[in-house]
Design an enzyme around this catalytic site. Structure first.
Site, PDB file in Angstrom:
ATOM      1  N   CYS A   7      31.739   0.032  43.319  1.00  0.00           N
ATOM      2  CA  CYS A   7      31.452   0.001  41.942  1.00  0.00           C
ATOM      3  C   CYS A   7      32.249  -1.167  41.314  1.00  0.00           C
ATOM      4  O   CYS A   7      33.673  -1.071  41.598  1.00  0.00           O
ATOM      5  CB  CYS A   7      31.455   1.141  41.176  1.00  0.00           C
ATOM      6  SG  CYS A   7      30.888   0.983  39.674  1.00  0.00           S
ATOM      7  N   PRO A   8      31.808  -2.118  40.610  1.00  0.00           N
ATOM      8  CA  PRO A   8      30.486  -2.299  39.993  1.00  0.00           C
ATOM      9  C   PRO A   8      29.722  -3.358  41.153  1.00  0.00           C
ATOM     10  O   PRO A   8      28.514  -3.783  40.690  1.00  0.00           O
ATOM     11  CB  PRO A   8      30.820  -2.675  38.747  1.00  0.00           C
ATOM     12  CG  PRO A   8      31.725  -3.733  38.830  1.00  0.00           C
ATOM     13  CD  PRO A   8      32.955  -3.003  39.773  1.00  0.00           C
TER      14      PRO A   8
END
Length: 77
Positions: A15-16
């Protein structure tokens, strides 16, 4: 529904990055196109559905797969 879904390997990214890369790839596709997103990031099970909902894409299917998940996404309008 077409079985001609592409596969986008996002394994090993955290993430992200899976969402950012999925956004870019989907933006280059024709609305209605299908794309499998393959991830190993544990947060993807939260992030990918939220990304689809926020951006008008349809999450068609989710599968657990080899240390991660696969998400079949239909490109929105």
């Amino acid at each position: 529904m077409s079985a001609e879904a592409g596969v986008y390997d996002l394994k090993g990214l955290n993430c992200p990055l899976p969402v950012l890369k999925a956004r870019k790839r989907l933006s280059e596709m024709v609305p209605g196109s299908l794309l499998w997103l393959e991830t190993t990031d544990p947060l993807a099970v939260i992030d990918i559905p939220a990304f689809c909902a926020d951006n008008g894409h349809r999450l068609v299917e989710t599968q657990a797969a080899g240390g991660g998940h696969r998400f079949l996404v239909e490109r929105g309008a």
